[in-house]
Design a protein around this motif. Sequence first.
Motif, PDB file in Angstrom:
ATOM      1  N   PRO A 275     -34.262  19.537 -41.696  1.00 46.29           N
ATOM      2  CA  PRO A 275     -33.558  18.377 -42.247  1.00 46.29           C
ATOM      3  C   PRO A 275     -32.494  18.756 -43.278  1.00 46.29           C
ATOM      4  CG  PRO A 275     -35.746  18.559 -43.205  1.00 46.29           C
ATOM      5  CD  PRO A 275     -35.663  19.598 -42.122  1.00 46.29           C
ATOM      6  N   LYS A 276     -32.541  19.981 -43.759  1.00 45.72           N
ATOM      7  CA  LYS A 276     -31.576  20.413 -44.785  1.00 45.72           C
ATOM      8  C   LYS A 276     -30.287  20.953 -44.172  1.00 45.72           C
ATOM      9  CE  LYS A 276     -31.231  23.246 -48.970  1.00 45.72           C
ATOM     10  NZ  LYS A 276     -31.966  24.194 -49.873  1.00 45.72           N
ATOM     11  N   CYS A 277     -30.424  21.859 -43.178  1.00 45.68           N
ATOM     12  CA  CYS A 277     -29.220  22.469 -42.589  1.00 45.68           C
ATOM     13  C   CYS A 277     -28.983  22.076 -41.142  1.00 45.68           C
ATOM     14  CB  CYS A 277     -29.279  23.992 -42.717  1.00 45.68           C
ATOM     15  SG  CYS A 277     -30.502  24.785 -41.633  1.00 45.68           S
ATOM     16  N   GLY A 278     -29.945  21.398 -40.518  1.00 44.87           N
ATOM     17  CA  GLY A 278     -29.785  20.935 -39.147  1.00 44.87           C
ATOM     18  C   GLY A 278     -30.097  21.956 -38.079  1.00 44.87           C
TER      19      GLY A 278
ATOM     20  N   ARG B  18     -41.640  26.979 -28.440  1.00 49.96           N
ATOM     21  CA  ARG B  18     -41.032  28.236 -28.848  1.00 49.96           C
ATOM     22  C   ARG B  18     -40.524  28.111 -30.283  1.00 49.96           C
ATOM     23  NH1 ARG B  18     -36.343  30.907 -26.907  1.00 49.96           N
ATOM     24  NH2 ARG B  18     -35.679  28.996 -25.895  1.00 49.96           N
ATOM     25  N   ILE B  19     -41.069  28.926 -31.178  1.00 52.12           N
ATOM     26  CA  ILE B  19     -40.629  28.943 -32.577  1.00 52.12           C
ATOM     27  C   ILE B  19     -39.497  29.953 -32.688  1.00 52.12           C
ATOM     28  CG2 ILE B  19     -41.331  29.420 -34.948  1.00 52.12           C
ATOM     29  CD1 ILE B  19     -44.189  28.614 -34.114  1.00 52.12           C
ATOM     30  N   ILE B  20     -38.307  29.489 -33.128  1.00 52.85           N
ATOM     31  CA  ILE B  20     -37.150  30.377 -33.116  1.00 52.85           C
ATOM     32  C   ILE B  20     -36.546  30.620 -34.493  1.00 52.85           C
ATOM     33  CG2 ILE B  20     -36.551  29.830 -30.722  1.00 52.85           C
ATOM     34  CD1 ILE B  20     -34.372  27.960 -31.829  1.00 52.85           C
ATOM     35  N   ASN B  21     -36.694  29.698 -35.412  1.00 55.71           N
ATOM     36  CA  ASN B  21     -36.029  29.865 -36.709  1.00 55.71           C
ATOM     37  C   ASN B  21     -36.941  29.550 -37.881  1.00 55.71           C
ATOM     38  OD1 ASN B  21     -33.343  30.890 -36.520  1.00 55.71           O
ATOM     39  ND2 ASN B  21     -32.705  28.999 -35.507  1.00 55.71           N
ATOM     40  N   LEU B  22     -38.209  29.923 -37.756  1.00 55.30           N
ATOM     41  CA  LEU B  22     -39.144  29.760 -38.857  1.00 55.30           C
ATOM     42  C   LEU B  22     -39.711  31.115 -39.236  1.00 55.30           C
ATOM     43  CD1 LEU B  22     -41.336  26.616 -38.007  1.00 55.30           C
ATOM     44  CD2 LEU B  22     -39.523  26.790 -39.709  1.00 55.30           C
TER      45      LEU B  22
ATOM     46  N   ARG C 249     -40.836  28.523 -43.351  1.00 53.47           N
ATOM     47  CA  ARG C 249     -39.534  28.158 -43.901  1.00 53.47           C
ATOM     48  C   ARG C 249     -38.429  28.384 -42.883  1.00 53.47           C
ATOM     49  NH1 ARG C 249     -41.176  31.537 -49.059  1.00 53.47           N
ATOM     50  NH2 ARG C 249     -40.656  33.176 -47.548  1.00 53.47           N
ATOM     51  N   CYS C 250     -37.387  27.572 -42.972  1.00 58.83           N
ATOM     52  CA  CYS C 250     -36.209  27.733 -42.126  1.00 58.83           C
ATOM     53  C   CYS C 250     -35.556  29.075 -42.436  1.00 58.83           C
ATOM     54  CB  CYS C 250     -35.234  26.590 -42.371  1.00 58.83           C
ATOM     55  SG  CYS C 250     -33.654  26.764 -41.491  1.00 58.83           S
ATOM     56  N   LYS C 251     -35.308  29.869 -41.402  1.00 66.00           N
ATOM     57  CA  LYS C 251     -34.683  31.186 -41.603  1.00 66.00           C
ATOM     58  C   LYS C 251     -33.218  31.076 -42.010  1.00 66.00           C
ATOM     59  CE  LYS C 251     -37.585  33.858 -38.395  1.00 66.00           C
ATOM     60  NZ  LYS C 251     -37.596  34.665 -37.158  1.00 66.00           N
ATOM     61  N   VAL C 252     -32.622  29.934 -41.755  1.00 63.77           N
ATOM     62  CA  VAL C 252     -31.197  29.762 -42.055  1.00 63.77           C
ATOM     63  C   VAL C 252     -30.981  29.376 -43.513  1.00 63.77           C
ATOM     64  CG1 VAL C 252     -29.084  28.500 -41.467  1.00 63.77           C
ATOM     65  CG2 VAL C 252     -30.719  29.135 -39.658  1.00 63.77           C
ATOM     66  N   CYS C 253     -31.768  28.410 -44.017  1.00 63.04           N
ATOM     67  CA  CYS C 253     -31.518  27.909 -45.376  1.00 63.04           C
ATOM     68  C   CYS C 253     -32.727  28.024 -46.301  1.00 63.04           C
ATOM     69  CB  CYS C 253     -31.040  26.459 -45.332  1.00 63.04           C
ATOM     70  SG  CYS C 253     -32.325  25.285 -44.821  1.00 63.04           S
TER      71      CYS C 253
ATOM     72  N   ILE D 201     -40.574  23.891 -44.102  1.00 57.76           N
ATOM     73  CA  ILE D 201     -40.733  22.892 -43.042  1.00 57.76           C
ATOM     74  C   ILE D 201     -42.200  22.693 -42.699  1.00 57.76           C
ATOM     75  CG2 ILE D 201     -40.253  22.401 -40.607  1.00 57.76           C
ATOM     76  CD1 ILE D 201     -37.499  23.636 -41.066  1.00 57.76           C
ATOM     77  N   LEU D 202     -42.914  23.776 -42.468  1.00 60.42           N
ATOM     78  CA  LEU D 202     -44.348  23.692 -42.216  1.00 60.42           C
ATOM     79  C   LEU D 202     -45.103  24.036 -43.480  1.00 60.42           C
ATOM     80  CD1 LEU D 202     -44.759  25.442 -38.738  1.00 60.42           C
ATOM     81  CD2 LEU D 202     -44.236  23.059 -39.231  1.00 60.42           C
ATOM     82  N   LYS D 203     -46.061  23.187 -43.840  1.00 59.19           N
ATOM     83  CA  LYS D 203     -46.904  23.479 -44.996  1.00 59.19           C
ATOM     84  C   LYS D 203     -47.851  24.609 -44.636  1.00 59.19           C
ATOM     85  CE  LYS D 203     -50.276  20.707 -46.072  1.00 59.19           C
ATOM     86  NZ  LYS D 203     -51.045  19.539 -46.512  1.00 59.19           N
ATOM     87  N   LYS D 204     -47.900  25.631 -45.465  1.00 55.24           N
ATOM     88  CA  LYS D 204     -48.778  26.762 -45.184  1.00 55.24           C
ATOM     89  C   LYS D 204     -50.220  26.320 -45.371  1.00 55.24           C
ATOM     90  CE  LYS D 204     -49.504  31.657 -46.191  1.00 55.24           C
ATOM     91  NZ  LYS D 204     -49.159  32.792 -47.056  1.00 55.24           N
ATOM     92  N   SER D 205     -51.049  26.521 -44.328  1.00 52.98           N
ATOM     93  CA  SER D 205     -52.453  26.077 -44.381  1.00 52.98           C
ATOM     94  C   SER D 205     -53.324  27.135 -45.027  1.00 52.98           C
ATOM     95  CB  SER D 205     -52.943  25.788 -42.968  1.00 52.98           C
ATOM     96  OG  SER D 205     -52.179  24.755 -42.383  1.00 52.98           O
TER      97      SER D 205
END
Length: 347
Positions: free
Chosen positions: A311-314, A326-330, A335-339, A343-347
């Motif tokens: 939601p921050k960088c799109g 498929r997880i590509i940018n976490l 956390r988002c790898k770009v910004c 995004i996901l709360k660490k359990s």
Amino acid sequence: MSTNEYGSVHEFIKLKEAMFYEQLGNNMVKCGLCPHNCVIKENSVGVCKVRKNVNGKLYSLNYGEVSSIALDPIEKKPLFHFYPGGSIISVGTWGCNFRCQFCQNWEISQQRPSYVKKITPEDLVDIAKEYIHEGNIGIAYTYSEPIVWYEFVYETAKLAKAKNLKNVLVTNGYINDQPLEELIPFIDAMNIDLKAFNNEFYQKVCGGRYEDVLRAIEKVHNAGVHVEVTTLIVTGGNDNFDELEEEFKALAKISSDIPLHLSRYHPAYRYGEPPTRVEFLIEAYKLAKKYLNYVYLGNVWDERYESTYCPKCGSLVIIRRGYDVRIINLDEEGRCKVCNNQILKKS
């Protein structure tokens, strides 16, 4: 409130005494599990059909009775922000404290199926442990309403928690505060159905009130349990943009990070209106995105509306094509790898 009895009066010999009830005069009892607060006369059951008054005591008719069990994708619950791509042993019983006229699982929610398997909480935990090597993360109580399976869920969840298994509830959220508060410490995630933001629809078509469900969502979120919300958009029922917008605002007031699943209805059980128009769902999706960071469409099978975006960088961070994830940018911390946005709360 009460309905006709299920089974023999003598069943109490092998039944589990219910939690959360009080004894009244004349061998009547008042159930305190959910907001129906059923007053049940002797040899009768409450709205859920699985809690029975026998000789002035309340018993659970479905304790340890399993109608369905499978290893499911976690996304099927649906949970999109809780161990994405994972699997979970999913188990259900019979009975429900709602009467949704469009119920997809009415054969087990509205009646006792012809065959059920009796198991103990220890049995279920052992089954869950056996599937860890296949990616199982724990146990999801689902398919029918787990709230009315309370005693079995409570005991199993405690055992599972002690074995480092995750506990997930897929529920209508219609539960009183005390039972919910006692269960919360053992639950890791919930998907809660918020069926409408209109009590006329809720009471007529489902049999409840949205305020009670919204309060449960807030209580669960504030307790630190991961919560996602599902609203089935029902043709001619809750498909009203003004009402939906009020729902989106109310959820955002609790947290704009609560994932919301807007699902497409199909005719089922006693409700015969045509399926939800996909065009309506897409407009509802756009409206929800004004208030909530994570919105998904269910039963549409379009990866544009099933995938997760930062939601921050799109940036596209999780691609979903049905249950192909498929997880590509976490990163490993969710956390988002770009910004670097969480995004996901660490359990």
